[in-house]
Design a protein around this motif. Structure first.
Motif, mmCIF file in Angstrom:
data_model
loop_
_atom_site.group_PDB
_atom_site.id
_atom_site.type_symbol
_atom_site.label_atom_id
_atom_site.label_comp_id
_atom_site.label_asym_id
_atom_site.label_seq_id
_atom_site.Cartn_x
_atom_site.Cartn_y
_atom_site.Cartn_z
ATOM 1 N N THR A 7 0.844 -1.192 0.000
ATOM 2 C CA THR A 7 0.000 0.000 0.000
ATOM 3 C C THR A 7 0.877 1.239 0.000
ATOM 4 N N ALA A 8 0.200 2.397 0.156
ATOM 5 C CA ALA A 8 0.936 3.661 0.235
ATOM 6 C C ALA A 8 1.830 3.713 1.458
ATOM 7 N N THR A 9 1.556 2.861 2.448
ATOM 8 C CA THR A 9 2.394 2.809 3.639
ATOM 9 C C THR A 9 3.480 1.745 3.511
ATOM 10 N N ASN A 10 3.626 1.185 2.290
ATOM 11 C CA ASN A 10 4.639 0.157 2.023
ATOM 12 C C ASN A 10 4.429 -1.093 2.875
ATOM 13 N N LYS A 11 3.176 -1.390 3.144
ATOM 14 C CA LYS A 11 2.850 -2.579 3.921
ATOM 15 C C LYS A 11 2.236 -3.620 2.995
ATOM 16 N N THR A 12 2.717 -4.849 3.101
ATOM 17 C CA THR A 12 2.201 -5.910 2.245
ATOM 18 C C THR A 12 0.758 -6.233 2.621
ATOM 19 N N VAL A 13 -0.087 -6.335 1.601
ATOM 20 C CA VAL A 13 -1.516 -6.574 1.831
ATOM 21 C C VAL A 13 -1.913 -7.905 1.203
ATOM 22 N N PRO A 14 -2.314 -8.873 2.025
ATOM 23 C CA PRO A 14 -2.799 -10.134 1.451
ATOM 24 C C PRO A 14 -4.178 -9.960 0.835
ATOM 25 N N THR A 26 -4.564 10.164 1.234
ATOM 26 C CA THR A 26 -5.510 9.458 2.093
ATOM 27 C C THR A 26 -4.867 9.119 3.431
ATOM 28 N N ILE A 27 -3.633 8.663 3.403
ATOM 29 C CA ILE A 27 -2.932 8.319 4.634
ATOM 30 C C ILE A 27 -2.781 9.555 5.516
ATOM 31 N N ALA A 28 -2.471 10.690 4.903
ATOM 32 C CA ALA A 28 -2.342 11.934 5.670
ATOM 33 C C ALA A 28 -3.670 12.313 6.320
ATOM 34 N N GLU A 29 -4.768 12.107 5.601
ATOM 35 C CA GLU A 29 -6.083 12.413 6.173
ATOM 36 C C GLU A 29 -6.422 11.447 7.304
ATOM 37 N N MET A 30 -5.995 10.189 7.177
ATOM 38 C CA MET A 30 -6.199 9.240 8.279
ATOM 39 C C MET A 30 -5.448 9.704 9.524
ATOM 40 N N ARG A 31 -4.234 10.150 9.334
ATOM 41 C CA ARG A 31 -3.450 10.637 10.482
ATOM 42 C C ARG A 31 -4.096 11.881 11.081
ATOM 43 N N GLU A 32 -4.667 12.730 10.230
ATOM 44 C CA GLU A 32 -5.379 13.907 10.729
ATOM 45 C C GLU A 32 -6.565 13.490 11.598
ATOM 46 N N PRO A 38 -8.180 11.963 21.769
ATOM 47 C CA PRO A 38 -7.153 11.727 22.796
ATOM 48 C C PRO A 38 -6.456 10.385 22.617
ATOM 49 N N VAL A 39 -7.226 9.382 22.191
ATOM 50 C CA VAL A 39 -6.672 8.061 21.876
ATOM 51 C C VAL A 39 -6.909 7.825 20.390
ATOM 52 N N GLY A 40 -5.854 7.652 19.636
ATOM 53 C CA GLY A 40 -5.948 7.603 18.178
ATOM 54 C C GLY A 40 -6.888 6.545 17.642
ATOM 55 N N ARG A 41 -6.960 5.382 18.308
ATOM 56 C CA ARG A 41 -7.787 4.301 17.779
ATOM 57 C C ARG A 41 -9.270 4.658 17.790
ATOM 58 N N SER A 42 -9.651 5.716 18.516
ATOM 59 C CA SER A 42 -11.040 6.175 18.496
ATOM 60 C C SER A 42 -11.443 6.679 17.120
ATOM 61 N N ALA A 43 -10.469 6.946 16.268
ATOM 62 C CA ALA A 43 -10.749 7.450 14.924
ATOM 63 C C ALA A 43 -11.043 6.339 13.928
ATOM 64 N N LEU A 44 -11.066 5.089 14.370
ATOM 65 C CA LEU A 44 -11.211 3.989 13.418
ATOM 66 C C LEU A 44 -12.518 4.076 12.626
ATOM 67 N N LEU A 45 -13.628 4.385 13.277
ATOM 68 C CA LEU A 45 -14.906 4.426 12.563
ATOM 69 C C LEU A 45 -14.894 5.484 11.454
ATOM 70 N N PRO A 46 -14.534 6.744 11.742
ATOM 71 C CA PRO A 46 -14.457 7.701 10.633
ATOM 72 C C PRO A 46 -13.408 7.328 9.587
ATOM 73 N N MET A 47 -12.337 6.688 9.997
ATOM 74 C CA MET A 47 -11.320 6.281 9.028
ATOM 75 C C MET A 47 -11.878 5.249 8.053
ATOM 76 N N LEU A 48 -12.717 4.350 8.536
ATOM 77 C CA LEU A 48 -13.327 3.366 7.639
ATOM 78 C C LEU A 48 -14.287 4.038 6.660
#
Length: 271
Positions: A7-14, A26-32, A38-48
């Protein structure tokens, strides 16, 4: 055939199809998005939702990108993506058309609407028309029972529908005619709606939705008749209707219409 790629993050995707549209932007917007919590994983729903706005569904690449940004495993992201029905694993058309077939909408005509649309569009549940325009799905309660039967197009409400109005609606969408929800919003594409749900407003929030007459009927009636909520009882008990201050019209709940007498005898009175 599916194969592994990066992917754009250079991670192998099965299981990748190799045609991901996720870019560094897109990756930059995910980081945004992750930085908004306060806890980054709370952003998972909007990221999806963001993934769906780019890919048209939740793809293996999208799952791995979310996992990489949030420091999660692909399995953890997949567990969330497969739990909520708003996240799709198959491509969605330009317009996601949902028909409520829960109890009240069903008996008011929702089942007839859904059957008519399946026949008219020549698709089954959660399937997309050959032209890629419409994805049809039956939905559970849309929390709009006061307007039953209801439909949604890209999560905007359409109230008091009939098989005929539903058919006209999908025809207008396929023809490219501008369509507005009865509550005010102009219908955009599904991907555009998903971007808004991800947390990137399109500047059109004031178009709707708004509360209609049916939804506000109780509030209007309470104001007209000067009804108020029961006063709090500091002793810890529940106040009786006789303890409620202020005017109490004869047809207010708790009294028999036209008599002004309590519907339930007051147990405090002596025999």
């Amino acid at each position: 055939m599916a194969e592994n790629h990066t992917t754009a993050t250079n991670k192998t995707v099965p299981y990748s199809t190799g045609d991901s549209k996720i870019t560094e932007t897109t990756i930059a917007e995910m980081r945004e998005l992750a930085g908004r919590y306060p806890v980054g994983r709370s952003a998972l729903l909007p990221m999806l939702h963001l993934v769906q706005s780019v890919e048209g569904r939740v793809t293996p690449e999208g799952i791995e990108a979310c996992a990489d940004v949030l420091g999660l495993t692909g399995a953890e992201v997949s567990a969330v993506a497969t739990f909520y029905t708003m996240y799709k694993r198959r491509p969605v058309g330009d317009y996601h058309v949902g028909v409520c077939t829960n109890t009240l909408c069903a008996v008011m005509g929702g089942d007839l609407i859904f059957e008519r649309l399946k026949s008219h569009l020549d698709v089954g549940n959660d399937e997309t028309t050959e032209d890629g325009k419409i994805t049809l799905e039956h939905l559970e309660c849309n929390a709009a029972c006061d307007y039953a039967p209801v439909m949604m197009v890209n999560w905007e409400f359409f109230d008091d529908m009939t098989p005929e109005s539903a058919t006209q609606l999908v025809d207008d969408l396929r023809d490219g005619t501008e369509v507005k929800s009865p509550r005010g919003a102009t219908i955009c594409t599904w991907r555009e709606a998903e971007r808004v749900l991800a947390g990137f407003p399109d500047g059109r929030a004031d178009e709707g939705p708004t509360g209609g007459k049916a939804s506000l009927a109780g509030l209007r009636l309470a104001r007209e008749r000067n009804w108020t909520a029961p006063a709090s009882n500091h002793s810890g008990g529940t106040p009786s209707l006789g303890d409620v201050p202020g005017p109490r019209p004869s047809d207010q709940p708790g009294t028999e219409s036209g008599t002004g007498s309590p519907a339930i005898p007051d147990s405090r009175k002596e025999d």
